[in-house]
Motif scaffolding. Structure first.
Motif, PDB file in Angstrom:
ATOM      1  N   UNK D  90      32.404 -81.882  32.347  1.00  0.00           N
ATOM      2  CA  UNK D  90      31.043 -82.257  31.926  1.00  0.00           C
ATOM      3  C   UNK D  90      29.997 -81.490  32.729  1.00  0.00           C
ATOM      4  N   UNK D  91      30.161 -81.514  34.038  1.00  0.00           N
ATOM      5  CA  UNK D  91      29.217 -80.776  34.889  1.00  0.00           C
ATOM      6  C   UNK D  91      29.192 -79.312  34.497  1.00  0.00           C
ATOM      7  N   UNK D  92      30.367 -78.747  34.297  1.00  0.00           N
ATOM      8  CA  UNK D  92      30.417 -77.329  33.920  1.00  0.00           C
ATOM      9  C   UNK D  92      29.678 -77.081  32.609  1.00  0.00           C
ATOM     10  N   UNK D  93      29.895 -77.961  31.651  1.00  0.00           N
ATOM     11  CA  UNK D  93      29.262 -77.770  30.346  1.00  0.00           C
ATOM     12  C   UNK D  93      27.743 -77.972  30.441  1.00  0.00           C
ATOM     13  N   UNK D  94      27.320 -78.959  31.234  1.00  0.00           N
ATOM     14  CA  UNK D  94      25.879 -79.202  31.377  1.00  0.00           C
ATOM     15  C   UNK D  94      25.202 -78.012  32.051  1.00  0.00           C
ATOM     16  N   UNK D  95      25.811 -77.511  33.095  1.00  0.00           N
ATOM     17  CA  UNK D  95      25.216 -76.368  33.794  1.00  0.00           C
ATOM     18  C   UNK D  95      25.147 -75.158  32.861  1.00  0.00           C
ATOM     19  N   UNK D  96      26.226 -74.920  32.138  1.00  0.00           N
ATOM     20  CA  UNK D  96      26.234 -73.782  31.219  1.00  0.00           C
ATOM     21  C   UNK D  96      25.153 -73.943  30.148  1.00  0.00           C
ATOM     22  N   UNK D  97      25.077 -75.154  29.591  1.00  0.00           N
ATOM     23  CA  UNK D  97      24.042 -75.439  28.603  1.00  0.00           C
ATOM     24  C   UNK D  97      22.654 -75.219  29.204  1.00  0.00           C
ATOM     25  N   UNK D 137      20.191 -90.224  34.665  1.00  0.00           N
ATOM     26  CA  UNK D 137      21.297 -91.126  34.351  1.00  0.00           C
ATOM     27  C   UNK D 137      22.561 -90.332  34.005  1.00  0.00           C
ATOM     28  N   UNK D 138      22.392 -89.298  33.188  1.00  0.00           N
ATOM     29  CA  UNK D 138      23.547 -88.491  32.762  1.00  0.00           C
ATOM     30  C   UNK D 138      24.225 -87.829  33.964  1.00  0.00           C
ATOM     31  N   UNK D 139      23.399 -87.211  34.801  1.00  0.00           N
ATOM     32  CA  UNK D 139      23.979 -86.502  35.954  1.00  0.00           C
ATOM     33  C   UNK D 139      24.571 -87.465  36.972  1.00  0.00           C
ATOM     34  N   UNK D 140      23.800 -88.484  37.334  1.00  0.00           N
ATOM     35  CA  UNK D 140      24.314 -89.438  38.340  1.00  0.00           C
ATOM     36  C   UNK D 140      25.601 -90.076  37.836  1.00  0.00           C
ATOM     37  N   UNK D 141      25.613 -90.450  36.561  1.00  0.00           N
ATOM     38  CA  UNK D 141      26.810 -91.082  35.988  1.00  0.00           C
ATOM     39  C   UNK D 141      28.012 -90.161  36.084  1.00  0.00           C
TER      40      UNK D 141
END
Lengths: 203, 203, 203, 203
Positions: D90-97, D137-141
């Motif tokens: 998830x973190x990888x995908x969020x950062x890439x996005x 919320x998304x990141x902390x979660x």
DNA sequence: CATGAATGAGCGTTCATTCAT
DNA sequence: GATGAATGAACGCTCATTCAT
């Protein structure tokens, strides 16, 4: 970082009054909307921006001009209305008081005449509506009292009569020039004579 | 006095008249200066720029509204003045005619009331001054005739009386709504009754 | 690199410092452009014009705030860079020093973050560019040394790494509040731990 | 006088988009407050007033730039968050996005960085606060999930870590230039490598 | 006939700055 | 040292008007 005592920045009231008088003349002559703030400043011998040291906005100048005038007007009116006079004497006193106000606040009255209706829609000028209502109540009440005790004719539509008297008095501000031939009291006397007894001869 | 000819050779005069009526309503409601050309176009269902196919400018709309009104007004007035009536009947006829004009051209009259004074300064609206002068001459003349033949009181300042009668009639445009309770003739009757005989009872 | 001397021979330097601290807080809170001189004067309990007894201009306040901060920053940095430490220890010391500066000059750092880029275009703020270049040289050099001696990974783009570390540290000024839970040294420790070893667990 | 159908006056969306792109560049380069509407018009090859044919106000341009950006951002984020990935992925995908968004909306991101905090105080920009909260919320979660399943280290302050990652990613907009050496995906890869595994070598 | 897009002048207002007191 | 009052430049914005399509 607490904000320390803010030094009083409200400027001298005399200058304000001078400027308001200037603004009132220009508003009266050209209409509020058609008057530019630069025009007022010119008349006051300063630059447009400088006015904002004394006033928040063009609108607040207008506001102050009108509310000052109405406050003074109601001081006079209330004194009359509280004096316990008969209907005819009340009408006479109100008309006389009105011409005195026209004499002292000619510009403000002229502005009021032209602008009151559309200003009344704005919350800021709500007091115009209130004043108008109080005004109507005072005049209508007096006329009704006069009809009841046969001081005034009962064959006339009372609302029409109210408008007739009201307009008759206040439009005078559009042509009245202080320091002219007639004193306000003299004009009032003549107006009252016409309104009360008509312009036709009595044979 | 035919006030103006404004040919502006444009196809459809009906559309022009529609647009002028629309514009007059808006000018009367909001004031000329405060009315934007876009507001008029909105009310007419077109875009602001499109109005310029029909009219030279915002000012020329105003011009046409006022001159059309004054032309019609003077048609009526001239008929009265040429009828050879006595002073009282002349006043009665002029007042009645005035209320009829208010009934038919309410918007134009309201605009005239608010804007005539400052427009009169522009050469383009010189005819307002001329109309005003002719108007004054007609009324003052009639009043003088009436004083001379003892129809009217001679203890009143005649110019003051003129202003009184004139204002009394025309300010009505500011509150008059066509199709209301009173016909123009009925309103004229009541106004005349007040102006001629006063509002006080005669004991 | 002594950045500037701004003597401005004025009686009381303590008052100046007070005023500068006040100005820095307001600049940091609202942004330099959005801050009016009057707002600063309010916060200082004087009138806008009075500030000009102490300072040439709003811009010179900004200048003095930033140059004072950078002078102190470089005192600390130079001490670290001259201490002959290894690459990892140098990075650790620079980061720790940076958080200490954020702690002591939070407002100035926040202003620097927001305004440095566009100020750098003006000759007056040329020293921002110079500082920036010296800063980059120090960090890049240290990172290169660290890559060379295998302290740091060699599979990363070194300029990207530089920006990463640099931004990581300084953006903290935007949320850091002195006197909070963590001391600057504690925050530095955690940041270094993340930057050096990553946030992923090592299994 | 009923208002007729108002012809559609909403201009072509392409021109709007062009102008918004121009405005965004200028806002990003000089800051929103420091950008004059004339400056934007210059850049667009028109006069200041002409912009108001397309937009209500300078503020509404800003609003449209930011809300368009955030809408697109959340389309991407929501797709990632709904995909049911593990914390690291998830973190990888969020950062890439995120880097992809920086690539496509560089100016908007830069504006967001500089202005979001003080804009958030205005009701009109309330959505910035909401987005910020959802973002947090998304990141902390995700970080919490990762700590729970031992993907991420549990010896770090999680809010500090959140800020670290968040800032690390978004400040990139301040130096990123589209069409440079690295694709957004490549930059994302390197950033993730640093954030997840640190910059220190593993011996 | 009407639209869409622009012009350009001017408006109300803000604000850094000045200066006599 | 500070105030009160002003300056003047610039700003965001409005609006009558124009004109190619």
């Amino acid at each position: 970082m607490p904000i320390k005592k803010k030094p009083q920045v409200t400027p001298s009231p005399e200058r304000r009054d001078e400027l308001l008088a200037t603004a009132a003349e220009v508003f009266a002559a050209q209409g509020y909307n058609a008057t530019t703030v630069r025009r007022i400043a010119d008349a006051a011998g300063m630059l447009a921006g400088s006015l904002y040291y004394h006033f928040d906005s063009k609108e607040s100048m207008l506001d102050e001009i009108l509310s000052t005038f109405l406050n003074e007007l109601w001081e006079g009116y209330d004194a009359v209305l509280d004096a316990g006079l008969g209907p005819r004497e009340t009408i006479e006193a109100l008309v006389t008081e009105s011409f005195r106000e026209i004499d002292r606040h000619r510009a403000a009255v002229a502005i009021y005449q032209k602008e009151a209706r559309h200003l009344a829609a704005q919350p800021r000028f709500q007091y115009l509506v209130e004043s108008q209502e109080k005004f109507e109540k005072a005049w209508l009440g007096t006329l009704e009292r006069g009809v009841a005790d046969r001081t005034f004719r009962d064959d006339l539509d009372i609302r029409l009569t109210y408008r007739f008297v009201r307009d008759t008095v206040w439009v005078a501000a559009s042509w009245y020039r202080p320091g002219g031939l007639h004193s306000p009291e003299e004009i009032a006397r003549q107006y009252l004579s016409m309104v009360l007894d008509g312009i036709a001869s009595r044979h």
